[in-house]
Design an enzyme around this catalytic site. Structure first.
Site, mmCIF file in Angstrom:
data_model
loop_
_atom_site.group_PDB
_atom_site.id
_atom_site.type_symbol
_atom_site.label_atom_id
_atom_site.label_comp_id
_atom_site.label_asym_id
_atom_site.label_seq_id
_atom_site.Cartn_x
_atom_site.Cartn_y
_atom_site.Cartn_z
ATOM 1 N N LYS A 123 -2.713 -8.101 25.209
ATOM 2 C CA LYS A 123 -2.111 -9.407 25.473
ATOM 3 C C LYS A 123 -3.020 -10.275 26.323
ATOM 4 O O LYS A 123 -3.040 -11.500 26.164
ATOM 5 C CB LYS A 123 -0.759 -9.245 26.170
ATOM 6 C CG LYS A 123 0.338 -8.816 25.225
ATOM 7 C CD LYS A 123 1.703 -9.152 25.787
ATOM 8 C CE LYS A 123 2.812 -8.721 24.854
ATOM 9 N NZ LYS A 123 4.129 -8.792 25.473
ATOM 10 N N LYS A 212 0.598 -4.026 13.228
ATOM 11 C CA LYS A 212 2.066 -4.006 13.290
ATOM 12 C C LYS A 212 2.616 -5.428 13.095
ATOM 13 O O LYS A 212 1.932 -6.411 13.411
ATOM 14 C CB LYS A 212 2.558 -3.390 14.599
ATOM 15 C CG LYS A 212 2.322 -4.224 15.807
ATOM 16 C CD LYS A 212 3.123 -3.756 17.013
ATOM 17 C CE LYS A 212 2.875 -4.784 18.103
ATOM 18 N NZ LYS A 212 3.594 -4.704 19.297
ATOM 19 N N LYS A 215 5.468 -10.733 16.808
ATOM 20 C CA LYS A 215 5.817 -12.133 17.054
ATOM 21 C C LYS A 215 4.567 -12.974 17.295
ATOM 22 O O LYS A 215 4.593 -14.180 17.096
ATOM 23 C CB LYS A 215 6.673 -12.232 18.330
ATOM 24 C CG LYS A 215 8.087 -11.750 18.203
ATOM 25 C CD LYS A 215 8.769 -11.822 19.580
ATOM 26 C CE LYS A 215 10.096 -11.092 19.572
ATOM 27 N NZ LYS A 215 10.581 -10.747 20.906
HETATM 28 P P1 TYM Z 1 9.796 -6.620 22.363
HETATM 29 O O1 TYM Z 1 10.662 -7.776 22.703
HETATM 30 O O2 TYM Z 1 8.374 -6.857 22.068
HETATM 31 O O3 TYM Z 1 10.392 -5.851 21.125
HETATM 32 C C1 TYM Z 1 11.747 -5.443 21.100
HETATM 33 C C2 TYM Z 1 11.856 -4.094 20.421
HETATM 34 O O4 TYM Z 1 11.353 -4.186 19.085
HETATM 35 C C3 TYM Z 1 10.414 -3.132 18.870
HETATM 36 N N1 TYM Z 1 9.384 -3.581 17.928
HETATM 37 C C4 TYM Z 1 9.085 -2.958 16.781
HETATM 38 N N2 TYM Z 1 9.580 -1.843 16.216
HETATM 39 C C5 TYM Z 1 9.068 -1.474 15.016
HETATM 40 N N3 TYM Z 1 8.085 -2.164 14.377
HETATM 41 C C6 TYM Z 1 7.543 -3.271 14.912
HETATM 42 N N4 TYM Z 1 6.591 -3.940 14.279
HETATM 43 C C7 TYM Z 1 8.051 -3.721 16.180
HETATM 44 N N5 TYM Z 1 7.765 -4.771 16.978
HETATM 45 C C8 TYM Z 1 8.587 -4.670 18.046
HETATM 46 C C9 TYM Z 1 9.821 -2.863 20.253
HETATM 47 O O5 TYM Z 1 9.232 -1.583 20.332
HETATM 48 C C10 TYM Z 1 11.042 -3.009 21.127
HETATM 49 O O6 TYM Z 1 11.778 -1.805 21.163
HETATM 50 N N6 TYM Z 1 8.732 -4.351 26.645
HETATM 51 C C11 TYM Z 1 9.750 -4.461 25.651
HETATM 52 C C12 TYM Z 1 11.076 -5.005 26.183
HETATM 53 C C13 TYM Z 1 11.617 -4.255 27.375
HETATM 54 C C14 TYM Z 1 12.217 -2.970 27.359
HETATM 55 C C15 TYM Z 1 12.592 -2.710 28.709
HETATM 56 C C16 TYM Z 1 12.447 -2.034 26.366
HETATM 57 C C17 TYM Z 1 11.655 -4.711 28.660
HETATM 58 N N7 TYM Z 1 12.243 -3.766 29.457
HETATM 59 C C18 TYM Z 1 13.203 -1.517 29.071
HETATM 60 C C19 TYM Z 1 13.075 -0.844 26.744
HETATM 61 C C20 TYM Z 1 13.440 -0.594 28.073
HETATM 62 C C21 TYM Z 1 9.246 -5.447 24.598
HETATM 63 O O7 TYM Z 1 8.340 -6.183 24.818
HETATM 64 O O8 TYM Z 1 9.960 -5.489 23.488
#
Ligand code: TYM
Length: 348
Positions: A123, A212, A215
């Protein structure tokens, strides 16, 4: 569900926590890797799902867009099947325990641990000096999210694996540093178990099977948004990159065919079928036959979520009320845990 790593030591209840960032639009990876599984877990355990707005601002967010993105993620949570009575749904900034515990964890985590985080490197890109301090400390806030509730299980996609390992390291170090000073508190925090199972822990880009679905990809054609119109859904699937071969009749035949594997995985995950089962139907078919079937399935599955989310977005006060109610329930769990943490650390 067992909690193998700390079953004998940690005595508290099993509890699920996870979160989604209100940045950009939600996509199929977010649904299949995370939200769909959140819905299933709601039937089995106590579940807490957060819209992580504090994480969102680690990179620049336009305040007006952030405001509406928080409501939109909440609307999709509910539209996809989360029940705000059964699960606690709230946005992170409403519960101050997250930020307070994150500060304490910033003093527990080591620079070397955070320096190894590949997501920060990705990032921050080449211009690391210009990344926010929050982006660097992002994983300690994640650990705080989970551990403020002493959550034992964390459903996430594959890309969050390293962050979850760090959460376990922070929990372990906190337990050693502070818990060991007080009898009975050696296992104060559970070591949260990542749940990276499910048929699609890593949904790939529609244009490049080695990346992958994300967004942050500049091209909209690489991902299916949960808010896409039926026409856009069908168009993106029709234009998805593939290879010239017909589909194999078993999943072993998908080896070294990442784009084909991704589309079959998406089909199987949306239909709750195995890849082998899908291929027993489509083995030998060309993509020209498979893609329309996938588009029909995607529209049939996702369009109701989109329509329901739109309906909910038309009543923002109701969404705000749900978030307020969820935050009050979240505080009722997190505040007493934070009070114990402060006591263990030595604050008066
Ligand atoms: P974020 O917002 O990027 O994504 C949310 C969830 O979607 C999953 N994900 C995917 N799964 C499969 N294939 C993909 N291409 C894909 N892209 C995204 C992510 O793995 C996630 O589960 N850091 C985390 C948010 C967070 C969090 C937490 C998660 C903040 N605090 C505590 C668990 C526990 C994030 O950026 O998710």
């Amino acid at each position: 569900m067992t909690n193998q790593n700390n079953k004998t030591e940690y005595q508290g209840p099993e509890r699920v926590f996870s979160g989604v960032q209100p940045t950009g639009q939600l996509h199929l990876g977010n649904y299949l890797g995370a939200i769909k599984r959140f819905v299933h877990l709601q039937e089995e355990m106590e579940t807490i799902y957060c819209v992580v707005d504090l994480h969102a601002i680690t990179t620049w967010q336009d305040p007006k867009e952030l405001h509406s993105a928080i409501r939109e993620v909440t609307a999709f949570y509910i539209a996809c099947g989360l029940d705000p009575k059964r699960s606690i749904l709230f946005n992170q900034s409403k519960v101050s325990a997250h930020a307070e515990l994150a500060w304490i964890f910033n003093c527990v985590a080591r620079m070397g641990w955070l320096n190894r985080m590949t997501q920060f490197k990705d990032k921050a890109g080449k211009n690391r000096e210009n990344a926010s301090v929050g982006l660097f400390a992002y994983p300690s806030l994640m650990a705080a999210d989970i551990l403020a509730y002493k959550a034992t299980h964390v459903p996430v996609g594959d890309d969050q694996k390293q962050h979850l390992e760090l959460s376990r390291d922070i929990a372990q170090k906190f337990n050693n540093d502070f818990g060991s000073l007080r009898p009975g508190a050696e296992h104060f925090f559970p070591l949260p178990e990542p749940l990276i199972a499910g048929p699609a822990p890593r949904v790939m880009s529609l244009r490049d099977g080695s990346k992958k679905m994300s967004k942050s990809d500049p091209s909209d054609m690489t991902r299916i948004h949960l808010s896409d119109s039926d026409d856009d859904l069908a168009k993106k699937i029709r234009k998805a990159r593939t290879d010239p071969e017909a589909l194999p009749s078993e999943s072993a035949g998908l080896k070294d065919r990442p784009e084909a594997e991704n589309l079959v995985t998406i089909f199987a995950a949306l239909a709750d079928r195995t890849k082998d089962d899908v291929l027993s139907e489509f083995g030998g078919a060309q993509f020209s036959a498979f893609k329309p079937a996938l588009a029909d399935l995607a529209v049939a599955t996702l369009a109701p979520f989109r329509d329901k989310a739109e309906e909910l977005m038309a009543a923002p006060d109701e969404i705000d009320r749900i978030l307020e109610d969820g935050a009050a329930r979240a505080r009722a769990i997190a505040d007493p845990i934070l009070a114990e943490v402060k006591d263990l650390v030595g604050f008066i």
